[in-house]
Design an enzyme around this catalytic site. Structure first.
Site, PDB file in Angstrom:
ATOM      1  N   GLU A  78       0.839  -1.203   0.000  1.00 16.74           N
ATOM      2  CA  GLU A  78       0.000   0.000   0.000  1.00 16.74           C
ATOM      3  C   GLU A  78       0.874   1.253   0.000  1.00 16.74           C
ATOM      4  OE1 GLU A  78      -2.790  -0.017   3.258  1.00 16.74           O
ATOM      5  OE2 GLU A  78      -3.791   1.806   2.569  1.00 16.74           O
ATOM      6  N   ASN A  81     -12.434  -1.147  -0.717  1.00 17.01           N
ATOM      7  CA  ASN A  81     -11.708  -1.785   0.383  1.00 17.01           C
ATOM      8  C   ASN A  81     -12.361  -1.388   1.698  1.00 17.01           C
ATOM      9  OD1 ASN A  81      -9.141  -2.852   1.836  1.00 17.01           O
ATOM     10  ND2 ASN A  81      -9.309  -0.751   2.565  1.00 17.01           N
ATOM     11  N   GLU A  82     -12.595  -2.355   2.541  1.00 19.43           N
ATOM     12  CA  GLU A  82     -13.183  -2.091   3.865  1.00 19.43           C
ATOM     13  C   GLU A  82     -14.317  -1.057   3.754  1.00 19.43           C
ATOM     14  OE1 GLU A  82     -10.191  -1.528   6.924  1.00 19.43           O
ATOM     15  OE2 GLU A  82      -9.505  -3.592   6.675  1.00 19.43           O
ATOM     16  N   TYR A 105      -6.637  -9.342  11.207  1.00 19.73           N
ATOM     17  CA  TYR A 105      -5.287  -9.107  11.739  1.00 19.73           C
ATOM     18  C   TYR A 105      -5.149  -9.749  13.116  1.00 19.73           C
ATOM     19  CZ  TYR A 105      -4.247  -5.689   8.091  1.00 19.73           C
ATOM     20  OH  TYR A 105      -4.002  -5.089   6.876  1.00 19.73           O
ATOM     21  N   GLU A 142      -6.149  -9.216   3.489  1.00 23.43           N
ATOM     22  CA  GLU A 142      -5.305  -8.562   4.501  1.00 23.43           C
ATOM     23  C   GLU A 142      -5.244  -9.471   5.711  1.00 23.43           C
ATOM     24  OE1 GLU A 142      -5.946  -4.405   5.410  1.00 23.43           O
ATOM     25  OE2 GLU A 142      -6.443  -3.971   3.310  1.00 23.43           O
ATOM     26  N   GLN A 163       2.191  -6.213   5.295  1.00 21.09           N
ATOM     27  CA  GLN A 163       2.411  -5.799   3.927  1.00 21.09           C
ATOM     28  C   GLN A 163       3.847  -6.116   3.543  1.00 21.09           C
ATOM     29  OE1 GLN A 163       1.106  -1.803   3.040  1.00 21.09           O
ATOM     30  NE2 GLN A 163      -0.854  -2.097   4.076  1.00 21.09           N
TER      31      GLN A 163
HETATM   32  O1  AHR Z   1      -2.935  -2.697   6.187  1.00 18.45           O
HETATM   33  C1  AHR Z   1      -3.211  -1.505   6.852  1.00 18.45           C
HETATM   34  C2  AHR Z   1      -4.683  -1.118   6.782  1.00 18.45           C
HETATM   35  O2  AHR Z   1      -5.447  -2.062   7.468  1.00 18.45           O
HETATM   36  C3  AHR Z   1      -5.308  -1.094   5.424  1.00 18.45           C
HETATM   37  O3  AHR Z   1      -5.062   0.103   4.752  1.00 18.45           O
HETATM   38  C4  AHR Z   1      -6.763  -1.237   5.726  1.00 18.45           C
HETATM   39  O4  AHR Z   1      -7.479  -1.858   4.684  1.00 18.45           O
HETATM   40  C5  AHR Z   1      -6.778  -2.053   7.002  1.00 18.45           C
HETATM   41  O5  AHR Z   1      -7.585  -1.489   7.961  1.00 18.45           O
END
Ligand code: AHR
Length: 495
Positions: A24, A171-172, A239, A297, A346
């Protein structure tokens, strides 16, 4: 600890794209990490760092997602094409409020994909863009003949289409991508999707809807039911945070034993999420097509390294991260009938990165080594495994001591990947399979260290894989010892 390998049973082929990555416009991922520009004293090819690209190329990356993340829904692709000196400057409002001068845009990203030999996965702007803008981007990238966008691409120096296959529709959308309700997003998703055209039937495009946050099953249900017939897959973001608080997520290196186990415990939740989101996708099969699940992600998210910009999400990477990567990849392999792509967040200098850079210096993280060791699973046939495990408990957290996945390559060789989650105890393994003979060649690679062991720019090889020793092969079995806190791969030739 007994592990049974049964090559007669399989969940299917492990899609190579499960080994995908995400880069990103965030902190030092693109700028400094990958792109230094053609005039940089750091050795580069067409502006891309030679050291970093050559390290990543060794991972055989199948697909790379770009330009976000949250950045994608503020990104207007036309700002990033044409003569660099004329490109517009914007503010990266999501990540540190820094100036984004758009010197890295569509052509530069496609050059990165060319150098890596991977497919591009573009995340398009739904949150603050327009249907026309998104539709034009696809035409710009994929139209062969004469058209306004194809002509613009040619004027910008690229004759042939880029043939970008993977397109993320926002995205999101439930958060930074527009704070939408699932019904609203699903309607928009259908509208956008309608205008993402196929320009060449030999190069189909693949549309991925913005998916759920963690266990928001209602999101997956609504989006797949309403928009299912216009898309190919739905994404999922999950995450791993050691603590339950986004304000105090926990440190990347200075963590407690309990945080080590909470991190592993929370990582293992990926299995439940895939199972449940996958069940919903199967129940809503539009026109008998199964929608894929794209975990675009995933990875660890800690408090940023002290002294670094909080908006840049720079964190160190330890053996604990190696285990997180290995557990997630084992889970994806074992659910290859559901997961069609995954993209760790990332690639460089951000969150659970493969590579960290400091000026002209570069280091490979323990996570990099896991991706390297697991390469053999890409495109292989998943093989069922049964592991006799024992629970380890620490505070509120319980995890199995061993976690495995296996596959069979086109050459008939089996690859077993195993994690010892214990921070203190070595695990004696006994691997049983009818296809192992007394003369079978079994080789192994091992990554191990204390949970907080990591590489630094002064000691870049503190954590690195070594050849596994002490493997004993007999008829229908082999034995080996997995040290505490380790990831191991075994390549097994049938007799
Ligand atoms: O990866 C960091 C961020 O995490 C991304 O930009 C977003 O999609 C997510 O909340």
């Amino acid at each position: 600890m007994r592990i049974i390998l049964n090559p007669n049973r399989s969940a299917g082929t492990i899609n190579r794209n499960i080994y995908g990555h995400f880069a990103e416009h965030l902190g030092r991922c693109i700028y400094e990490g990958l792109w230094v520009g053609p005039d940089s004293p750091i050795p580069n090819e067409n502006g891309l760092r030679r050291d970093v690209v050559s390290a990543l190329k060794k991972l055989n990356i199948p697909v790379l997602r770009w330009p976000g993340g949250c950045f994608a829904d503020t990104y207007h692709w036309r700002d990033g094409v044409g003569p660099v000196s004329e490109r517009k400057t914007i503010v990266n409002t999501n990540w540190g409020g820094v100036t984004e001068d758009n010197r890295f845009g569509t052509h530069e990203f496609m050059e990165l994909c060319r150098q890596l030999g991977c497919e591009a996965y573009f995340s398009g702007n739904v949150g603050s863009g327009t249907v026309q803008e998104f539709s034009d981007w696809v035409e710009y990238c994929n139209m062969l003949g004469v058209s306004p966008m194809a002509d613009l691409r040619r004027a910008n120096g690229r004759e042939e289409p880029f043939n970008v296959k993977y397109w993320g529709i926002g995205n999101e959308a439930w958060g930074c991508g527009g704070n939408m309700r699932p019904e609203r997003y699903a309607d928009l998703c259908m509208q956008y999707s309608t205008y993402l055209r196929i320009y060449d039937w030999d190069h189909m495009i693949y549309k991925i809807a913005s998916g759920a946050n963690v266990d928001d099953y209602e999101w997956t249900r609504k989006v797949s039911e309403i928009a299912g017939k216009t898309i190919d897959a739905v994404s999922l973001h999950y995450y791993t945070l050691p603590n339950d608080s986004w304000k105090q997520k926990g440190a990347a290196t200075g963590f407690t034993k309990e945080q080590y186990y909470s991190t592993l415990f929370k990582t293992l939740r990926m299995k439940e999420l895939i199972t449940e989101h996958g069940r919903i996708l199967r129940s809503s099969e539009p026109e008998d097509r199964r929608l894929g699940l794209v975990v675009d992600e995933w990875g660890t998210w800690y408090d940023v390294e002290p002294g670094t910009n909080p908006g840049f999400l720079y964190q160190q990477n330890t053996m604990r991260d190696a285990l997180v990567a290995a557990l997630n990849l084992n889970i994806f392999n074992n659910h290859c009938d559901t997961v069609v792509m995954a993209n760790i967040a990332q690639t460089v200098n951000v969150l659970q990165a493969m590579v960290l850079t400091e000026g002209a210096k570069m280091l490979l993280t323990p996570t990099y080594h896991v991706f390297d060791m697991y390469q053999g699973h890409q495109g292989a046939r998943q093989v069922e495994t049964y592991a006799e495990t024992t629970l380890i408990s620490c505070g509120d957290w319980s995890v199995p001591d061993i976690h495995v996945s296996a596959s069979e390559g086109a050459d008939g060789k089996l690859l077993l990947t195993a994690v010892n989650l214990s921070d203190t105890h070595d695990a004696p393994l006994e691997v049983l399979s009818d296809v192992i003979g007394a003369k079978s060649a079994v080789t192994g690679t091992l990554l191990t260290g204390k949970p907080a062991a990591h590489n630094t720019f002064d000691k870049p090889d503190a954590v690195k894989p070594v050849t596994m020793t002490g493997i004993k092969v007999e008829d229908k079995r082999f034995t080996a010892t997995l040290p505490a806190c380790s990831v191991a791969t075994f390549e097994i030739a049938r007799e």
